[in-house]
Motif scaffolding. Structure first.
Motif, mmCIF file in Angstrom:
data_model
loop_
_atom_site.group_PDB
_atom_site.id
_atom_site.type_symbol
_atom_site.label_atom_id
_atom_site.label_comp_id
_atom_site.label_asym_id
_atom_site.label_seq_id
_atom_site.Cartn_x
_atom_site.Cartn_y
_atom_site.Cartn_z
ATOM 1 N N VAL A 1 -50.398 -11.936 42.502
ATOM 2 C CA VAL A 1 -50.231 -12.413 41.118
ATOM 3 C C VAL A 1 -48.747 -12.480 40.790
ATOM 4 C CG1 VAL A 1 -50.904 -12.040 38.724
ATOM 5 C CG2 VAL A 1 -52.338 -11.151 40.570
ATOM 6 N N ARG A 2 -48.283 -13.593 40.274
ATOM 7 C CA ARG A 2 -46.860 -13.709 39.950
ATOM 8 C C ARG A 2 -46.533 -12.959 38.679
ATOM 9 N NH1 ARG A 2 -45.187 -19.493 39.761
ATOM 10 N NH2 ARG A 2 -43.460 -18.481 38.696
ATOM 11 N N ALA A 3 -45.378 -12.301 38.705
ATOM 12 C CA ALA A 3 -44.984 -11.460 37.576
ATOM 13 C C ALA A 3 -44.918 -12.266 36.282
ATOM 14 C CB ALA A 3 -43.641 -10.800 37.868
ATOM 15 N N SER A 4 -44.462 -13.538 36.369
ATOM 16 C CA SER A 4 -44.329 -14.322 35.148
ATOM 17 C C SER A 4 -45.701 -14.677 34.566
ATOM 18 C CB SER A 4 -43.519 -15.584 35.420
ATOM 19 O OG SER A 4 -44.153 -16.346 36.417
ATOM 20 N N ASN A 5 -46.703 -14.889 35.456
ATOM 21 C CA ASN A 5 -48.062 -15.136 34.955
ATOM 22 C C ASN A 5 -48.601 -13.915 34.237
ATOM 23 O OD1 ASN A 5 -47.874 -17.551 36.192
ATOM 24 N ND2 ASN A 5 -49.249 -17.062 37.904
ATOM 25 N N VAL A 6 -48.351 -12.759 34.873
ATOM 26 C CA VAL A 6 -48.818 -11.509 34.283
ATOM 27 C C VAL A 6 -48.186 -11.334 32.910
ATOM 28 C CG1 VAL A 6 -48.624 -9.000 34.447
ATOM 29 C CG2 VAL A 6 -49.319 -10.332 36.448
ATOM 30 N N GLU A 7 -46.893 -11.601 32.830
ATOM 31 C CA GLU A 7 -46.191 -11.375 31.564
ATOM 32 C C GLU A 7 -46.742 -12.271 30.457
ATOM 33 O OE1 GLU A 7 -41.956 -11.725 29.617
ATOM 34 O OE2 GLU A 7 -41.835 -11.528 31.806
ATOM 35 N N GLY A 8 -46.975 -13.535 30.794
ATOM 36 C CA GLY A 8 -47.510 -14.458 29.798
ATOM 37 C C GLY A 8 -48.884 -14.011 29.305
ATOM 38 N N ARG A 9 -49.723 -13.600 30.259
ATOM 39 C CA ARG A 9 -51.067 -13.156 29.918
ATOM 40 C C ARG A 9 -51.008 -11.909 29.042
ATOM 41 N NH1 ARG A 9 -55.554 -13.802 28.691
ATOM 42 N NH2 ARG A 9 -57.467 -13.223 29.778
ATOM 43 N N GLU A 32 -49.783 1.207 18.009
ATOM 44 C CA GLU A 32 -48.783 0.260 18.498
ATOM 45 C C GLU A 32 -48.035 0.856 19.691
ATOM 46 O OE1 GLU A 32 -45.594 -2.435 18.923
ATOM 47 O OE2 GLU A 32 -45.292 -0.331 18.383
ATOM 48 N N ASP A 33 -47.691 2.153 19.585
ATOM 49 C CA ASP A 33 -47.027 2.815 20.723
ATOM 50 C C ASP A 33 -47.931 2.809 21.950
ATOM 51 O OD1 ASP A 33 -44.628 3.420 19.497
ATOM 52 O OD2 ASP A 33 -45.354 5.334 18.688
ATOM 53 N N ALA A 34 -49.209 3.112 21.718
ATOM 54 C CA ALA A 34 -50.158 3.196 22.833
ATOM 55 C C ALA A 34 -50.291 1.834 23.522
ATOM 56 C CB ALA A 34 -51.519 3.677 22.324
ATOM 57 N N VAL A 35 -50.321 0.775 22.733
ATOM 58 C CA VAL A 35 -50.452 -0.565 23.318
ATOM 59 C C VAL A 35 -49.197 -0.915 24.127
ATOM 60 C CG1 VAL A 35 -50.664 -3.028 22.807
ATOM 61 C CG2 VAL A 35 -52.103 -1.380 21.600
ATOM 62 N N GLN A 36 -48.032 -0.549 23.611
ATOM 63 C CA GLN A 36 -46.806 -0.812 24.380
ATOM 64 C C GLN A 36 -46.853 -0.090 25.725
ATOM 65 O OE1 GLN A 36 -43.449 -2.203 24.231
ATOM 66 N NE2 GLN A 36 -44.230 -3.698 22.757
ATOM 67 N N ASP A 37 -47.335 1.151 25.714
ATOM 68 C CA ASP A 37 -47.448 1.895 26.976
ATOM 69 C C ASP A 37 -48.390 1.177 27.940
ATOM 70 O OD1 ASP A 37 -45.735 3.832 26.168
ATOM 71 O OD2 ASP A 37 -47.273 5.338 25.679
ATOM 72 N N ALA A 38 -49.509 0.692 27.392
ATOM 73 C CA ALA A 38 -50.490 0.008 28.240
ATOM 74 C C ALA A 38 -49.911 -1.283 28.811
ATOM 75 C CB ALA A 38 -51.766 -0.279 27.438
ATOM 76 N N LEU A 39 -49.155 -2.007 27.993
ATOM 77 C CA LEU A 39 -48.537 -3.252 28.460
ATOM 78 C C LEU A 39 -47.548 -2.960 29.588
ATOM 79 C CD1 LEU A 39 -47.743 -5.043 25.053
ATOM 80 C CD2 LEU A 39 -49.564 -5.637 26.654
ATOM 81 N N LEU A 40 -46.807 -1.871 29.401
ATOM 82 C CA LEU A 40 -45.820 -1.487 30.408
ATOM 83 C C LEU A 40 -46.514 -1.127 31.722
ATOM 84 C CD1 LEU A 40 -42.753 -1.070 30.538
ATOM 85 C CD2 LEU A 40 -43.155 1.365 30.084
ATOM 86 N N ALA A 41 -47.594 -0.354 31.608
ATOM 87 C CA ALA A 41 -48.346 0.037 32.805
ATOM 88 C C ALA A 41 -48.876 -1.212 33.510
ATOM 89 C CB ALA A 41 -49.498 0.974 32.418
ATOM 90 N N ALA A 42 -49.403 -2.149 32.743
ATOM 91 C CA ALA A 42 -49.957 -3.370 33.330
ATOM 92 C C ALA A 42 -48.862 -4.197 33.998
ATOM 93 C CB ALA A 42 -50.651 -4.197 32.246
ATOM 94 N N SER A 43 -47.699 -4.259 33.363
ATOM 95 C CA SER A 43 -46.636 -5.098 33.935
ATOM 96 C C SER A 43 -46.130 -4.503 35.246
ATOM 97 C CB SER A 43 -45.489 -5.276 32.928
ATOM 98 O OG SER A 43 -44.775 -4.071 32.804
ATOM 99 N N ARG A 44 -46.365 -3.191 35.445
ATOM 100 C CA ARG A 44 -45.985 -2.581 36.726
ATOM 101 C C ARG A 44 -47.085 -2.753 37.764
ATOM 102 N NH1 ARG A 44 -43.721 2.700 33.942
ATOM 103 N NH2 ARG A 44 -41.629 1.979 33.427
ATOM 104 N N GLN A 45 -48.335 -2.546 37.316
ATOM 105 C CA GLN A 45 -49.445 -2.503 38.290
ATOM 106 C C GLN A 45 -49.976 -3.876 38.672
ATOM 107 O OE1 GLN A 45 -52.621 0.206 37.256
ATOM 108 N NE2 GLN A 45 -51.158 1.710 36.486
ATOM 109 N N TRP A 46 -50.131 -4.764 37.697
ATOM 110 C CA TRP A 46 -50.838 -6.012 37.974
ATOM 111 C C TRP A 46 -50.146 -6.905 39.006
ATOM 112 C CZ3 TRP A 46 -53.076 -7.933 32.609
ATOM 113 C CH2 TRP A 46 -53.908 -6.929 32.093
ATOM 114 N N PRO A 47 -48.828 -7.053 38.952
ATOM 115 C CA PRO A 47 -48.210 -7.923 39.958
ATOM 116 C C PRO A 47 -48.463 -7.415 41.375
ATOM 117 C CG PRO A 47 -46.676 -7.526 38.188
ATOM 118 C CD PRO A 47 -47.829 -6.577 37.992
#
Lengths: 407, 121
Positions: A1-9, A32-47
């Motif tokens: 999965v490309r990092a830029s696709n992940v980021e857009g999604r 809001e803090d919890a969602v930011q943490d989840a987004l960060l985790a996803a941006s590391r794991q999904w690619p």
């Protein structure tokens, strides 16, 4: 999965996930803090590991877990017990509990742009909570330290908490006023991308595109709102000129001198379609009028062939609807183009006493342009230099000096 | 819009801030800094050390020459700065007026040049 696709999604999903949490648990700030943490985790794991089968459910599950951990740490007993009963496996809430994604995103936008928050806080919170950007990214775009941007976001969240605002759509009677502040925030983000921000070209364009993305999202939710449509059209028509407005050396190129072959025709067509539809179907408003002016420019083959008389009438209407001395100043330029520099200078003389324009470099820049059109080179050069001394933008200063030197 | 607030000292103010009255003045500054930090307006700032430690560089016959001490015998010298990001120049001026140096020496509010692409004309 490309990092830029992940980021857009991720950024598309960010407001939906936050809305689900905020509706279920209240406590907007913690969610809001919890969602930011989840987004960060996803941006590391999904690619690396690939996108999960249900990305939205994954994010909701991870964010919920973070939120509950946080609640436990806070020893908020009652909340902890409620939260512990919640599913942690990423199951979506039952359909009855779930308003449409559209309502959720709209609710979130209204909350982030609440008139009780200061403008810089509205901007920061909107970009983070609705746009899914990180604090560091927002700070870079606005050229302030990350700590400063973090304070703006915290302050916004504290104000929301203190005021007891709930995560619900405001009554329809309040929508016009609340939409005004949403439009203003989106407009300021777009404007910042164009005028103030420095850094690599790419970064500015990204902020402009983010403003367009969020405005388009809002337009999809309320397609019949004329001012939302007008704002989107205004952004598209302005953004269409991006390749032509700065020279290869970074120098500012004014509208009349731009190479119109570089204008983005697809964006212009989309903008024109939107504004024509809005003007024919909705009550008129300031963003629609500004978009209409941009459309007149966009459709002209050159500065000379522009329908300046129509621009004069549009500015006159705009001034009446939303009095602002800058609109009056812009009208004088259109008057000079339509009826000649003498008429423009007379019009300028009538408004330049407005104390809101005192010391504003644009007054001198406009006067210089008219004097140049009138063939009064000496006074034009003086006025360009006066404008150059007053501007606080380096690019504008260079442009104005170059005009003076060319005379 | 970002502004630099220039803080000036004179021969007395530095002593004042480090003397017996300094504690109250320091508290005033701390209160203001806390407000600016909380509001997200504070972008940065520094206080400068004693001007006696200044080294100045001036051209002589077109070449830079280094000397010890400030450029000129001035009654007021630059003592430090704040950078704030404010909605209006009035707000920046209000902050500068509340900085204690405004009562003893001087403050200046200067808009910061932006290096962005500028307003289309």
């Amino acid at each position: 999965v490309r990092a830029s696709n992940v980021e857009g999604r991720l950024r598309d999903l960010a407001p939906q996930v936050l809305a689900v949490l905020a509706r279920r648990y209240g406590q907007f700030d913690a969610c809001e803090d919890a969602v930011q943490d989840a987004l960060l985790a996803a941006s590391r794991q999904w690619p690396q590991q690939g996108m999960p089968e249900h990305p939205r459910g994954w994010l909701i599950a991870v964010a919920t877990r973070r939120l509950i951990d946080e609640m436990r740490a806070d020893r908020a007993r009652r909340v902890r017990e409620d939260a512990a009963a919640e599913p942690e496996d990423g199951r979506e809430p039952p359909p009855g509990e779930q308003p449409s994604e559209g309502d959720d995103t709209l609710t979130l936008l209204f909350l982030c742009c609440h008139p009780a928050l200061r403008t810089p806080s509205q901007i920061a919170l909107t970009l983070r909570a609705v746009g899914g950007l990180t604090t560091a990214e927002i700070a870079r775009a606005f050229l302030v330290p990350e700590a400063t941007m973090a304070r703006r976001i915290n302050r916004a969240k504290e104000s929301i908490k203190a005021s007891g605002m709930r995560f619900t759509l405001p009554p329809e009677a309040e929508w016009p006023e609340r939409l005004n502040s949403v439009h203003h925030v989106l407009y300021l983000v777009f404007n910042e991308a164009y005028v103030a921000s420095a850094g690599p070209e790419l970064q500015r364009i990204e902020l402009a595109e983010e403003a367009i993305r969020l405005t388009r999202m809002l337009h999809r939710l309320i397609p019949d709102d004329g001012e939302t449509t007008g704002l989107l059209a205004l952004m598209l028509l302005t953004h269409a000129r991006r390749a032509a407005r700065v020279g290869p050396d970074g120098a500012l190129i004014p509208l009349w001198a731009q190479d119109r072959d570089l204008w983005d025709r697809a964006a212009i067509a989309a903008g024109v379609r939107l504004i024509e539809h809005a003007l024919s179907s909705a009550p008129i408003g300031p963003y629609q009028l500004q978009a209409a002016i941009a459309a007149v420019h966009a459709e002209a083959a050159s500065a000379e062939e522009t329908d300046w008389r129509q621009i004069v009438s549009l500015y006159t209407l705009l001034e009446r609807l939303a009095p602002n001395p800058i609109y009056s100043l812009n009208r004088t330029v259109a008057v000079a183009m339509a009826d000649g520099p003498a008429a423009g200078l007379a019009d300028l003389a009538a408004i330049e006493g407005d104390e809101r324009l005192a010391g504003h470099h644009r007054v001198d820049a406009v006067r210089a342009h008219m004097l140049e059109l009138a063939g009064d080179r000496e006074r034009a050069a003086d006025a360009y230099r006066a404008a150059a001394r007053l501007t606080t933008s380096l690019a504008e200063r260079r442009y104005l000096e170059s005009r003076a030197a060319a005379l | 819009m970002k502004y630099m607030l220039l803080i000036y000292d004179n021969a007395d103010t530095r002593e004042l801030f480090f003397g017996p009255e300094g504690k109250a003045l320091g508290e005033e500054i701390e209160t203001l800094m806390a407000e600016l930090t909380a509001s997200g307006e504070l972008v940065g700032g520094e206080a400068l050390a004693n001007p006696a430690q200044t080294r100045s560089i001036r051209p002589r016959d077109g070449a830079p020459v280094v000397t010890d001490g400030p450029l000129a015998e001035a009654k007021e010298h630059f003592g430090g700065y704040l950078i704030v990001d404010c909605d209006t120049p009035e707000r920046a001026t209000e902050i500068a007026s509340r900085w204690p140096n405004a009562r003893f020496a001087a403050m200046e509010v200067r808009p910061i040049m932006s290096v962005g692409s500028g307003q289309e004309m």
